[in-house]
Scaffold this motif. Structure first.
Motif, PDB file in Angstrom:
ATOM      1  N   UNK A  34       0.837  -1.192   0.000  1.00  0.00           N
ATOM      2  CA  UNK A  34       0.000   0.000   0.000  1.00  0.00           C
ATOM      3  C   UNK A  34       0.874   1.245   0.000  1.00  0.00           C
ATOM      4  N   UNK A  35       0.295   2.341  -0.465  1.00  0.00           N
ATOM      5  CA  UNK A  35       1.033   3.595  -0.578  1.00  0.00           C
ATOM      6  C   UNK A  35       0.146   4.778  -0.182  1.00  0.00           C
ATOM      7  N   UNK A  36       0.812   5.872   0.110  1.00  0.00           N
ATOM      8  CA  UNK A  36       0.159   7.170   0.198  1.00  0.00           C
ATOM      9  C   UNK A  36       0.750   8.052  -0.904  1.00  0.00           C
ATOM     10  N   UNK A  37      -0.101   8.709  -1.635  1.00  0.00           N
ATOM     11  CA  UNK A  37       0.284   9.660  -2.677  1.00  0.00           C
ATOM     12  C   UNK A  37      -0.478  10.955  -2.406  1.00  0.00           C
ATOM     13  N   UNK A  38       0.184  12.094  -2.546  1.00  0.00           N
ATOM     14  CA  UNK A  38      -0.486  13.357  -2.261  1.00  0.00           C
ATOM     15  C   UNK A  38      -0.487  14.281  -3.472  1.00  0.00           C
ATOM     16  N   UNK A  39      -1.385  15.249  -3.430  1.00  0.00           N
ATOM     17  CA  UNK A  39      -1.517  16.218  -4.519  1.00  0.00           C
ATOM     18  C   UNK A  39      -1.845  17.571  -3.914  1.00  0.00           C
ATOM     19  N   UNK A  40      -0.893  18.479  -3.968  1.00  0.00           N
ATOM     20  CA  UNK A  40      -1.120  19.838  -3.493  1.00  0.00           C
ATOM     21  C   UNK A  40      -2.136  20.532  -4.395  1.00  0.00           C
ATOM     22  N   UNK A  41      -2.859  21.505  -3.878  1.00  0.00           N
ATOM     23  CA  UNK A  41      -3.900  22.184  -4.672  1.00  0.00           C
ATOM     24  C   UNK A  41      -3.366  22.711  -5.994  1.00  0.00           C
ATOM     25  N   UNK A  42      -3.968  22.279  -7.085  1.00  0.00           N
ATOM     26  CA  UNK A  42      -3.582  22.732  -8.408  1.00  0.00           C
ATOM     27  C   UNK A  42      -2.264  22.186  -8.915  1.00  0.00           C
ATOM     28  N   UNK A  43      -1.686  21.236  -8.194  1.00  0.00           N
ATOM     29  CA  UNK A  43      -0.386  20.698  -8.559  1.00  0.00           C
ATOM     30  C   UNK A  43      -0.463  19.222  -8.966  1.00  0.00           C
ATOM     31  N   UNK A  44       0.688  18.638  -9.245  1.00  0.00           N
ATOM     32  CA  UNK A  44       0.748  17.250  -9.669  1.00  0.00           C
ATOM     33  C   UNK A  44       0.801  16.271  -8.514  1.00  0.00           C
ATOM     34  N   UNK A  45       0.984  15.011  -8.861  1.00  0.00           N
ATOM     35  CA  UNK A  45       1.010  13.931  -7.886  1.00  0.00           C
ATOM     36  C   UNK A  45       2.413  13.756  -7.309  1.00  0.00           C
ATOM     37  N   UNK A  46       2.474  13.397  -6.038  1.00  0.00           N
ATOM     38  CA  UNK A  46       3.746  13.125  -5.369  1.00  0.00           C
ATOM     39  C   UNK A  46       3.609  11.867  -4.516  1.00  0.00           C
ATOM     40  N   UNK A  47       4.411  10.851  -4.811  1.00  0.00           N
ATOM     41  CA  UNK A  47       4.443   9.654  -3.977  1.00  0.00           C
ATOM     42  C   UNK A  47       5.015  10.019  -2.608  1.00  0.00           C
ATOM     43  N   UNK A  48       4.388   9.503  -1.548  1.00  0.00           N
ATOM     44  CA  UNK A  48       4.780   9.849  -0.186  1.00  0.00           C
ATOM     45  C   UNK A  48       5.440   8.674   0.531  1.00  0.00           C
ATOM     46  N   UNK A  49       4.754   7.525   0.550  1.00  0.00           N
ATOM     47  CA  UNK A  49       5.289   6.424   1.329  1.00  0.00           C
ATOM     48  C   UNK A  49       4.707   5.091   0.884  1.00  0.00           C
ATOM     49  N   UNK A  50       5.467   4.015   1.122  1.00  0.00           N
ATOM     50  CA  UNK A  50       5.121   2.648   0.717  1.00  0.00           C
ATOM     51  C   UNK A  50       5.315   1.699   1.894  1.00  0.00           C
ATOM     52  N   UNK A  51       4.412   0.718   1.994  1.00  0.00           N
ATOM     53  CA  UNK A  51       4.585  -0.346   2.979  1.00  0.00           C
ATOM     54  C   UNK A  51       4.269  -1.672   2.294  1.00  0.00           C
ATOM     55  N   UNK A  52       5.121  -2.648   2.479  1.00  0.00           N
ATOM     56  CA  UNK A  52       4.931  -3.944   1.848  1.00  0.00           C
ATOM     57  C   UNK A  52       3.784  -4.705   2.507  1.00  0.00           C
ATOM     58  N   UNK A  53       3.400  -5.792   1.863  1.00  0.00           N
ATOM     59  CA  UNK A  53       2.270  -6.584   2.354  1.00  0.00           C
ATOM     60  C   UNK A  53       2.524  -7.136   3.752  1.00  0.00           C
ATOM     61  N   UNK A  54       3.762  -7.416   4.071  1.00  0.00           N
ATOM     62  CA  UNK A  54       4.093  -7.992   5.376  1.00  0.00           C
ATOM     63  C   UNK A  54       4.523  -6.938   6.395  1.00  0.00           C
ATOM     64  N   UNK A  55       4.508  -5.675   5.985  1.00  0.00           N
ATOM     65  CA  UNK A  55       4.986  -4.551   6.797  1.00  0.00           C
ATOM     66  C   UNK A  55       6.494  -4.600   7.031  1.00  0.00           C
ATOM     67  N   UNK A  56       7.174  -5.517   6.361  1.00  0.00           N
ATOM     68  CA  UNK A  56       8.614  -5.669   6.587  1.00  0.00           C
ATOM     69  C   UNK A  56       9.449  -4.608   5.877  1.00  0.00           C
ATOM     70  N   UNK A  57       8.881  -4.012   4.848  1.00  0.00           N
ATOM     71  CA  UNK A  57       9.618  -3.018   4.068  1.00  0.00           C
ATOM     72  C   UNK A  57       8.827  -1.724   3.971  1.00  0.00           C
ATOM     73  N   UNK A  58       9.486  -0.646   4.303  1.00  0.00           N
ATOM     74  CA  UNK A  58       8.873   0.682   4.248  1.00  0.00           C
ATOM     75  C   UNK A  58       9.820   1.635   3.542  1.00  0.00           C
ATOM     76  N   UNK A  59       9.277   2.421   2.640  1.00  0.00           N
ATOM     77  CA  UNK A  59      10.039   3.464   1.963  1.00  0.00           C
ATOM     78  C   UNK A  59       9.255   4.772   2.068  1.00  0.00           C
ATOM     79  N   UNK A  60       9.975   5.868   2.126  1.00  0.00           N
ATOM     80  CA  UNK A  60       9.323   7.172   2.154  1.00  0.00           C
ATOM     81  C   UNK A  60      10.094   8.165   1.309  1.00  0.00           C
ATOM     82  N   UNK A  61       9.389   9.138   0.784  1.00  0.00           N
ATOM     83  CA  UNK A  61      10.018  10.211   0.031  1.00  0.00           C
ATOM     84  C   UNK A  61      10.886  11.049   0.967  1.00  0.00           C
ATOM     85  N   UNK A  62      11.957  11.607   0.408  1.00  0.00           N
ATOM     86  CA  UNK A  62      12.856  12.421   1.228  1.00  0.00           C
ATOM     87  C   UNK A  62      12.124  13.583   1.897  1.00  0.00           C
TER      88      UNK A  62
END
Lengths: 120, 112
Positions: A34-62
């Motif tokens: 699963x992921x979170x992706x955000x979009x500022x008003x009037x702007x484009x898409x930005x990937x925020x964070x990822x979590x694997x199915x087992x919760x063992x792996x997590x990545x986040x945008x700087x």
């Protein structure tokens, strides 16, 4: 019906905290990343964070590392985003998004989003 | 890491074809075959249209096609229809130890 429903957005002051939730239904939640992706008003898409199915792996945008924490509760079919030290530039619609087996898989199911406004 | 580069706008008449480009680097578009395209109508959530450069999810019309050459990916919409008018975003895997997933700035497609 496959569905993702976000909640928890709202108005928060700079430096404050907020916890977003996402309720999943219609599919085997525990089998998907699963992921979170955000979009500022009037702007484009930005990937925020990822979590694997087992919760063992997590990545986040700087841009959110050290401030935002993604987590999931497979027993409740729920995804979360704990957001701390919020800044004005975090103002956006936050989408809960289904991934695949790894970070490179496409985002195939999107929620309707929840608005987060950071302002004094 | 900068966003992938897309033209801000594109247009075509009904029935025509239009191609939207998405330019990255050898660390993202050029390095992986994990390019996706999303369609977003105003006030709505994005919808996956193309994944892994050229694959279409079930239910997406075959009027939508994707390709890639080097560091540039492309989305072609053939037989334009009024309902195709929307914003289109490309995305690419950019390495989990680097930038994760990056998006393009978006292209507003207008059906004239």
């Amino acid at each position: 019906e496959v569905q993702l429903v976000e909640s928890g957005g709202g108005l928060v002051q700079p430096g404050g905290s907020l916890r977003l939730s996402c309720a999943a239904s219609g599919f085997t939640f525990s089998s998907y990343s699963m992921n979170w992706v955000r979009q500022a008003p009037g702007k484009g898409l930005e990937w925020v964070s990822y979590i694997s199915s087992s919760s063992s792996t997590i990545y986040s945008a700087d841009s959110v590392k050290g401030r935002f924490t993604i987590s999931r509760d497979d027993a409740k079919n729920s995804l979360y985003l704990q957001m701390n030290s919020l800044r004005g530039e975090d103002t956006a619609v936050y989408y809960c998004v289904r991934g695949g087996q790894w970070l490179g898989d496409a985002f195939d199911i999107w929620g309707r989003g929840t608005m987060v406004t950071v302002s004094s | 890491q900068s966003a992938l580069t897309q033209p801000p706008s594109a247009s075509g008449s009904p029935g025509q074809s239009v191609t939207i480009s998405c330019t990255g680097t050898s660390s993202d578009v050029g390095g992986y075959n994990y390019v996706s395209w999303y369609q977003q109508h105003p006030g709505k959530a994005p919808k996956l249209m193309i994944y892994e450069v050229s694959k279409r999810p079930s239910g997406v019309p075959d009027r939508f096609s994707g390709s890639k050459s080097g560091i540039t990916a492309s989305l072609t919409v053939s037989g334009l229809q009024a309902e195709d008018e929307a914003d289109y975003y490309c995305s690419s895997y950019a390495g989990s130890n680097n930038f994760g997933v990056i998006f393009g700035g978006g292209t507003k497609l207008t059906v004239l």
